[in-house]
Scaffold this motif. Structure first.
Motif, PDB file in Angstrom:
ATOM      1  N   THR A 164      -7.173   2.097   2.689  1.00 56.64           N
ATOM      2  CA  THR A 164      -7.115   0.784   3.344  1.00 56.64           C
ATOM      3  C   THR A 164      -6.948   0.953   4.861  1.00 56.64           C
ATOM      4  OG1 THR A 164      -4.751   0.714   2.794  1.00 56.64           O
ATOM      5  CG2 THR A 164      -6.248  -0.450   1.325  1.00 56.64           C
ATOM      6  N   LYS A 175      -5.575   7.724  -9.546  1.00 51.69           N
ATOM      7  CA  LYS A 175      -6.711   8.588  -9.192  1.00 51.69           C
ATOM      8  C   LYS A 175      -6.296   9.776  -8.319  1.00 51.69           C
ATOM      9  CE  LYS A 175      -9.834   4.587  -9.054  1.00 51.69           C
ATOM     10  NZ  LYS A 175     -10.634   3.754  -8.144  1.00 51.69           N
ATOM     11  N   ILE A 176      -5.205   9.627  -7.567  1.00 54.82           N
ATOM     12  CA  ILE A 176      -4.819  10.689  -6.620  1.00 54.82           C
ATOM     13  C   ILE A 176      -3.558  11.434  -7.012  1.00 54.82           C
ATOM     14  CG2 ILE A 176      -5.853   9.389  -4.686  1.00 54.82           C
ATOM     15  CD1 ILE A 176      -2.581   9.373  -3.880  1.00 54.82           C
ATOM     16  N   GLU A 234      -3.208   0.358  -6.913  1.00 56.22           N
ATOM     17  CA  GLU A 234      -4.111   0.497  -8.069  1.00 56.22           C
ATOM     18  C   GLU A 234      -4.816   1.861  -8.082  1.00 56.22           C
ATOM     19  OE1 GLU A 234      -6.824  -2.758  -7.677  1.00 56.22           O
ATOM     20  OE2 GLU A 234      -5.176  -4.205  -7.570  1.00 56.22           O
ATOM     21  N   ASP A 235      -4.959   2.465  -6.887  1.00 51.82           N
ATOM     22  CA  ASP A 235      -5.651   3.756  -6.802  1.00 51.82           C
ATOM     23  C   ASP A 235      -4.731   4.954  -7.024  1.00 51.82           C
ATOM     24  OD1 ASP A 235      -8.237   2.838  -6.419  1.00 51.82           O
ATOM     25  OD2 ASP A 235      -7.984   2.635  -4.250  1.00 51.82           O
ATOM     26  N   ILE A 293      -3.374   3.611   0.734  1.00 55.82           N
ATOM     27  CA  ILE A 293      -4.253   3.221  -0.379  1.00 55.82           C
ATOM     28  C   ILE A 293      -3.591   2.094  -1.165  1.00 55.82           C
ATOM     29  CG2 ILE A 293      -5.302   5.512  -0.641  1.00 55.82           C
ATOM     30  CD1 ILE A 293      -3.492   5.840  -3.186  1.00 55.82           C
ATOM     31  N   SER A 294      -4.399   1.344  -1.860  1.00 55.61           N
ATOM     32  CA  SER A 294      -3.889   0.322  -2.773  1.00 55.61           C
ATOM     33  C   SER A 294      -3.149   1.009  -3.921  1.00 55.61           C
ATOM     34  CB  SER A 294      -5.064  -0.494  -3.310  1.00 55.61           C
ATOM     35  OG  SER A 294      -4.674  -1.186  -4.468  1.00 55.61           O
ATOM     36  N   GLU A 347     -13.442   8.035  -5.973  1.00 55.45           N
ATOM     37  CA  GLU A 347     -13.703   6.589  -5.856  1.00 55.45           C
ATOM     38  C   GLU A 347     -12.492   5.852  -5.288  1.00 55.45           C
ATOM     39  OE1 GLU A 347     -15.114   5.280  -9.680  1.00 55.45           O
ATOM     40  OE2 GLU A 347     -17.037   6.305  -9.442  1.00 55.45           O
ATOM     41  N   VAL A 348     -11.930   6.463  -4.228  1.00 57.64           N
ATOM     42  CA  VAL A 348     -10.807   5.849  -3.506  1.00 57.64           C
ATOM     43  C   VAL A 348     -11.246   5.599  -2.071  1.00 57.64           C
ATOM     44  CG1 VAL A 348      -8.473   6.226  -2.611  1.00 57.64           C
ATOM     45  CG2 VAL A 348      -9.048   6.999  -4.919  1.00 57.64           C
ATOM     46  N   LYS A 349     -11.159   4.348  -1.637  1.00 58.85           N
ATOM     47  CA  LYS A 349     -11.394   4.048  -0.223  1.00 58.85           C
ATOM     48  C   LYS A 349     -10.049   3.674   0.402  1.00 58.85           C
ATOM     49  CE  LYS A 349     -13.617   1.119   3.172  1.00 58.85           C
ATOM     50  NZ  LYS A 349     -14.285  -0.154   3.470  1.00 58.85           N
ATOM     51  N   ASP A 365       0.845  -1.199   0.000  1.00 56.80           N
ATOM     52  CA  ASP A 365       0.000   0.000   0.000  1.00 56.80           C
ATOM     53  C   ASP A 365       0.878   1.244   0.000  1.00 56.80           C
ATOM     54  OD1 ASP A 365      -2.329  -1.458   0.108  1.00 56.80           O
ATOM     55  OD2 ASP A 365      -2.770  -1.039   2.217  1.00 56.80           O
ATOM     56  N   LEU A 391     -12.151  11.947  -1.492  1.00 52.76           N
ATOM     57  CA  LEU A 391     -11.851  10.534  -1.726  1.00 52.76           C
ATOM     58  C   LEU A 391     -13.057   9.797  -2.307  1.00 52.76           C
ATOM     59  CD1 LEU A 391      -9.736   9.740   1.470  1.00 52.76           C
ATOM     60  CD2 LEU A 391      -8.902   9.994  -0.871  1.00 52.76           C
TER      61      LEU A 391
END
Length: 349
Positions: A234, A306-307, A302-303, A299-300, A230-232, A168, A226
């Motif tokens: 971890t 997005k950020i 993969e996200d 965050i993962s 569409e980021v949650k 992460d 967030l």
């Protein structure tokens, strides 16, 4: 200062406890459907309609958490609310209600408490929060403020501290260290004032630092940001005790390690220049200063797309296996074990 002899001073005895509560809370309006009954009965009534409830409490004590020689009461009221809202946002939730309990000594007239509640009212208005109750009592040791914040969240949106995973990314909002330096500037000016009460300090060069100390803002905007991205996260925590302490909380509870990169830690130019003036190490200030009320989260990978372009967010490290430990990677590419040297609430002052 509350000792101005020219101001009107209304003794709290004249109102009594219930009269005081009614007087101080008369301007607070209910803003949420979930608040069925607020101030004015034996208990508040809330209806969260299937949402999970978040509850957090903080206690602020004069002489330990704040110094009224440079902390205006209005700012104190505002900050006391922010400290609590920040914990709700750190769970990825939305704050809805607060209760406020205060203990005051007889050196505080009604007008001083009105100032305090002005700050609380401004915070409630700005962050759309309902004041729904609390308590007032007398104190022999100055002013104590205890605030409980109540928030709501969907079950699937809750973010805990103990769910970070290896690989992460470690992300922080805003910039760090400014609040601690603001405190150092205010403490220095207090000492100057005690020696020479006629001195008029010019604090223009430290305006951002002082604002971060006296009037911090909780990061409600990040919860929405967030969600929009569409980021949650971890895992997530707010930075109240210093960056190093909060990283260690996440790593200990998640049973992981971490590499934090010194060169990535976001610092405001005022932080850098004031650290030079005070002969302080800016990295140490960011790691151990505390009271930034920014959010630290993982965050993962993969996200990341997005950020990555967002000005509010900085990737400062990544999570590794627990066996590798929690390390600061310096600008010279050396690894130093990270230790918690931030605020300790139970340390003797």
């Amino acid at each position: 200062m509350i000792e101005d002899k020219n101001q009107t001073r209304t003794s709290l005895k004249e109102l009594g406890e219930f009269g005081l509560i009614k007087h101080l809370t008369q301007n607070f309006k209910i803003q949420h459907k979930s608040t069925v009954k607020g101030v004015g009965d034996d208990a508040a009534v809330l209806d969260m309609k299937g949402m999970k409830t978040l509850i957090t409490t903080d206690l602020l004590i004069e002489g330990v958490h704040f110094d009224l020689s440079y902390m205006p009461l209005k700012h104190l009221g505002y900050k006391a609310v922010m400290v609590n809202l920040s914990d709700v946002y750190a769970m990825n939730g939305n704050a809805r209600q607060i209760t406020v309990s205060i203990a005051v000594s007889n050196r505080f007239p009604l007008e001083a408490l009105e100032e305090l509640y002005e700050g609380i009212h401004l915070a409630c208005k700005t962050y759309t929060i309902d004041l729904i109750g609390g308590d007032t009592t007398s104190s022999t040791t100055g002013l104590l403020i205890s605030i409980t914040a109540i928030g709501e969240i969907k079950k699937e949106d809750v973010v805990y501290r103990n769910t970070a995973k290896p690989n992460d990314l470690l992300v922080v909002t805003g910039d760090l260290g400014a609040s601690y330096l603001g405190l150092q500037v205010l403490e220095r000016e207090k000492q100057v004032f005690e020696v020479n009460p006629d001195s008029q300090p010019d604090l223009t060069a430290y305006s951002y630092l002082i604002e971060r100390q006296l009037k911090p803002e909780a990061r409600k905007d990040i919860v929405k940001l967030l969600k929009d991205l569409e980021v949650k996260p971890t895992a997530m925590i707010d930075i109240s005790d210093g960056l190093s302490s909060e990283i260690l909380h996440i790593c200990t509870q998640s049973k992981v390690g971490c590499n934090l990169y010194e060169e990535k830690i976001p610092l405001d130019p005022q932080v850098i220049s004031t650290c030079e003036e005070f002969d302080l190490n800016s990295t140490t200030v960011a790691l151990s200063g505390g009271e930034d009320y920014e959010l630290l989260f993982t965050i993962s990978q993969e996200d990341f797309p997005k950020i990555k372009a967002n000005p509010h967010l900085t990737v400062i490290g990544h999570i590794v296996d627990e066996s590798l430990g929690v390390n600061l990677v310096t600008r010279a590419n050396q690894q130093i074990k990270l230790t918690a040297q931030g605020w300790n609430a139970l340390e003797n002052k």
